[in-house]
Every structure is written in structure tokens, then in C-alpha cells.
Design an enzyme around this catalytic site. Structure first.
Site, PDB file in Angstrom:
ATOM      1  N   THR A  23      26.139 -36.539 -13.121  1.00 32.52           N
ATOM      2  CA  THR A  23      24.833 -37.192 -13.237  1.00 32.52           C
ATOM      3  C   THR A  23      23.988 -36.401 -14.224  1.00 32.52           C
ATOM      4  O   THR A  23      23.989 -35.166 -14.203  1.00 32.52           O
ATOM      5  CB  THR A  23      24.123 -37.292 -11.868  1.00 32.52           C
ATOM      6  OG1 THR A  23      24.944 -38.074 -11.004  1.00 32.52           O
ATOM      7  CG2 THR A  23      22.762 -37.962 -11.973  1.00 32.52           C
ATOM      8  N   PHE A  43      20.275 -35.548 -15.509  1.00 33.33           N
ATOM      9  CA  PHE A  43      18.885 -35.537 -15.032  1.00 33.33           C
ATOM     10  C   PHE A  43      17.969 -35.205 -16.207  1.00 33.33           C
ATOM     11  O   PHE A  43      18.352 -34.443 -17.097  1.00 33.33           O
ATOM     12  CB  PHE A  43      18.686 -34.465 -13.955  1.00 33.33           C
ATOM     13  CG  PHE A  43      19.443 -34.718 -12.680  1.00 33.33           C
ATOM     14  CD1 PHE A  43      20.807 -34.464 -12.592  1.00 33.33           C
ATOM     15  CD2 PHE A  43      18.798 -35.212 -11.557  1.00 33.33           C
ATOM     16  CE1 PHE A  43      21.512 -34.689 -11.418  1.00 33.33           C
ATOM     17  CE2 PHE A  43      19.481 -35.441 -10.367  1.00 33.33           C
ATOM     18  CZ  PHE A  43      20.845 -35.185 -10.302  1.00 33.33           C
TER      19      PHE A  43
END
Ligand SMILES: O=C(O)C(=O)C[C@]1(C(=O)O)C=C[C@@H](O)C=C1
Length: 394
Positions: free
Chosen positions: A276, A278
């Protein structure tokens, strides 16, 4: 740690914040950092007690001559630090990822979720030794930075399996924060349950929708009904505190420790490469260096027509600028009527905003030229930030 102990020691999450009403004694701040003025149009600014309007440097000067100390991108701020009130805010240097606030205290970094969420680990990776501040919603994390409650926010924007986190794309435009960095985190999900609960006892599984999507195949194989929660650790906390016997949670190994849960299965994501990305957000932009690779994130809209997106993307291709991400989102506004009053063509409902990341910084001439070119025909264009590329996972 027993679940009951964990309950008492966890920091409280910031609830949604109510809108700020500007009190007469409040400081206001004008943020006029804009390499190309049209690229970052300053919105109409209104503060009930001071009646300030601003749209550029001239307005900043006028506002200051009216006794306004500071206005942050048109947003009134309570609790602005008194010491930097007389001067306009300075952009952060590219070394801004230092771990302390300007007064030497620990940097406070907002994230969405509760302790044990992946976002908390991302905040700690982005700003080692920071004080990670949990927030109930993404929106709250944005507001907490805008209102000086915290120094930064770290929020997920895309995942290699589940795709984009659309809510944060929309919030980037609704709020006035700058992207000052990115951080990539390997996501390794576990199936958690209370002690003495076996896989065959489970009927349901709770987690963040992104996490459920990332474990689609495994959860189907286990025959579990999915239920959405605000975040992965919040799901684990709920299952633990409610002592559920038929419900598990998809969350991290650290959530299992914090909420004293049993790990029934590890690495249940559909692909071992589950990452992921960010974004690190701040009130002020950073000044890019030339010492490392940078990325710039922009958002624009276009007049509809054949080849208009092709033309927009060509401004980068012509200058050998590599694009790393493109995302389109519906442009939420009243339907656009034809410009001509006599125009009988049908109204348009589907207009789009295009979010693009490209490999160059706004300090580079080729990026400035590309955006000047795009600005000639884009109906809207905004630079969200130039920031160092996270190369930690390459
Ligand atoms: O729920 C969490 O733990 C989060 O930090 C949120 C989030 C997300 O929004 O994508 C972050 C990383 C993972 O991709 C799964 C969930």
C-alpha cells in the site's frame, strides 16, 4: 496483554471535528506558494469577522495591511502559533521528513484507524519516533493538520491488489494540504480470532473493505461472510472486546498482539506482493532538492472532445516525463449547461477530474514547461505536491 488492559491504554481517536467559526482574536494566515499562479488558484476567501477575500499576492498584501496576520490557503485557523504570526509561512525544505516539529517536540502524525492499523505503521515508517494520532475518519486526519492539532497526516492512496482509495483522492481536492512525501508499506494480513475459536467455528469476518478485497480468494475458500469495518485494527478490537465466537478479523500481526487475539492464518492476502502506498500530508509544501528522484502529483479537468486526454498526456510525453499513475474521478458539481444560453444540447453529467503522478519535480524546467502547456487548455489545474519517491521497496 489482556484485552481489558489494552482497552484502557489505547489513545482515544479524534472524532469528526466541527467547522471552525473564526473568532475576532484568531490569527489568519495566507499561503501564497505558487510557482505558477494559475496552477494553484487561491479560492475565494471569506472570514466572517474580518471579511477578507484573497486570490493572489496582491490580496495577501492587502489582507496584511488590514491587520490580518495569517491565512492558510484561505482557511481560517484557530490556534495558529503566535511566534510565526507576523511572517508568511515558509515552505518546508526537502529535509522536512525530520522527526521533530519546529519547536523540537515529537512530530504528531494523524492516521485513520486505531492502534495496530497499517496506517499507524505507515506513519511510523514515514516519521520514525513520531507520536501517531488515531482519527476516526480520513476527513478528520485532514482537518487535524489544517487546524494545527497535529503536524502531519499519513493516509493510504493505493494498494497493489485492491487499487485506489478513492475517498482520499476526493479529500485531497476538498482540503488544502500539500503532499510532502510517500511511503510504501508491505501489507501482510492475518486471520484473527478470539482464543479457543477455531477456523470451523467462524461464520463471518470483519475488516476494512480494502483488506477484504486483498484477501478475496482466501476468504472465499474459507467460506466466510465479509463485513466492512472502519479499519483492520478496529475490526480486531471489536471482535476481541465483544468476545465474538463466530466472527474473525483480517488485520495485522501487531493488531493480534495489541488485542490479545489468536492468529488462525498468516499471509492470507491473494498475492505475496501486497503493497500500500501512503501519502504524507502537511500544511506547507516542500522545496524539492535535486539530490534524489522526485515525483509530482497534479489534478486537472479538461473540456470534453476527441483526443483531449491524449493531448493532455502528450505534454508529458513530449518532454520525456514518465507518468507513474493516472486516476479519474467524477467531478462533483452541478451539471454543466452549454455555455450558450440558446444551446439546446443535453446537459453533461459525467465530467472528470484526472489525477496524475509524474516523475519530475516542480523545480525542473521540463515539469514547469509541461504544466504551463497543460494549463493552456485545461479547465482546471492544481499541483498537489512535489515530493521524494519512496525507493525503499524497489
Ligand atoms: O485498516 C487499516 O489498517 C488501514 O490502515 C487502512 C488500509 C487501507 O485503507 O487501504 C491500509 C492498508 C491496507 O491496504 C488495508 C487497509
Amino acid at each position: 496483554m489482556a484485552a481489558s488492559t489494552a482497552k484502557q491504554t489505547l489513545p482515544p481517536r479524534l472524532p469528526p471535528l466541527s467547522p471552525v467559526r473564526l473568532a475576532p482574536e484568531c490569527s489568519l494566515r495566507l499561503n501564497f506558494h505558487s510557482p505558477l499562479r494559475r496552477l494553484r488558484p487561491f479560492p475565494f476567501l471569506k472570514a466572517s469577522s474580518l471579511r477578507v477575500e484573497g486570490s493572489g499576492n496582491a490580496d495577501a498584501v492587502r489582507a496584511r495591511s488590514m491587520g490580518v496576520q495569517a491565512v492558510l490557503d484561505g482557511f481560517p485557523y484557530r490556534d495558529a502559533p503566535k511566534e510565526d504570526a507576523p511572517s508568511l509561512p515558509k515552505p518546508l525544505s526537502s529535509g522536512e521528513s525530520s522527526n521533530s516539529a519546529t519547536d523540537g517536540s515529537r512530530l504528531r502524525v494523524a492516521y485513520q484507524g486505531v492502534s495496530g492499523a497499517y496506517s499507524e505503521s505507515a506513519a511510523e515508517k514515514a516519521y520514525p519516533n513520531c507520536e501517531a494520532v488515531p482519527c476516526e475518519q480520513f476527513d478528520t486526519a485532514f482537518q487535524a493538520v489544517e487546524r494545527w492539532i497535529v503536524d502531519r497526516a499519513v493516509l493510504p492512496i493505493e494498494n497493489s491488489l485492491g487499487g485506489s482509495i478513492h475517498r482520499n483522492y476526493d479529500l485531497l481536492l476538498r482540503h488544502r494540504l500539500h503532499i510532502v512525501g510517500e511511503v510504501k508499506l508491505a501489507i501482510r494480513h492475518c486471520l484473527l480470532a478470539n482464543h479457543n475459536v477455531k477456523l470451523e467455528n467462524l461464520k463471518r469476518v470483519l475488516s476494512h473493505p480494502q483488506a477484504l478485497a486483498q484477501c478475496e480468494h482466501t476468504l472465499t475458500k474459507f467460506g466466510l461472510v465479509r463485513e466492512a469495518a472502519d479499519d483492520t485494527a478496529g475490526a480486531a478490537q471489536h471482535v476481541a472486546y465483544s468476545k465474538l465466537k463466530d466472527t474473525g478479523a483480517v488485520a495485522s500481526e501487531s493488531a493480534a498482539k495489541i488485542y490479545n487475539m489468536n492468529i488462525l492464518a498468516k499471509d492470507i492476502q491473494d498475492d505475496c506482493d501486497n503493497v500500500t502506498r501512503f501519502l504524507m500530508l502537511a500544511r506547507e509544501p516542500i522545496i524539492p532538492d535535486r539530490d534524489r528522484p522526485y515525483k509530482t502529483s497534479i489534478v486537472f479537468s479538461l473540456e470534453e472532445g476527441p483526443g483531449s486526454l491524449f493531448k493532455a498526456l502528450a505534454v508529458f510525453a513530449l518532454r520525456q516525463i514518465n507518468l507513474t499513475k493516472i486516476e479519474s474521478r467524477p467531478l462533483r458539481r452541478h451539471r454543466i449547461q452549454g455555455s450558450d444560453d440558446n444551446d439546446n444540447s443535453s446537459p453533461k453529467y459525467f465530467d472528470y477530474l484526472f489525477y496524475v503522478d509524474f516523475e519530475a519535480s516542480m523545480a525542473e524546467e521540463k515539469a514547469q514547461n509541461a504544466l504551463s502547456h497543460l494549463d493552456e487548455f485545461a479547465t482546471f489545474l492544481k499541483v498537489l505536491g512535489s515530493y521524494p519517491v519512496d525507493t525503499s521497496m524497489i
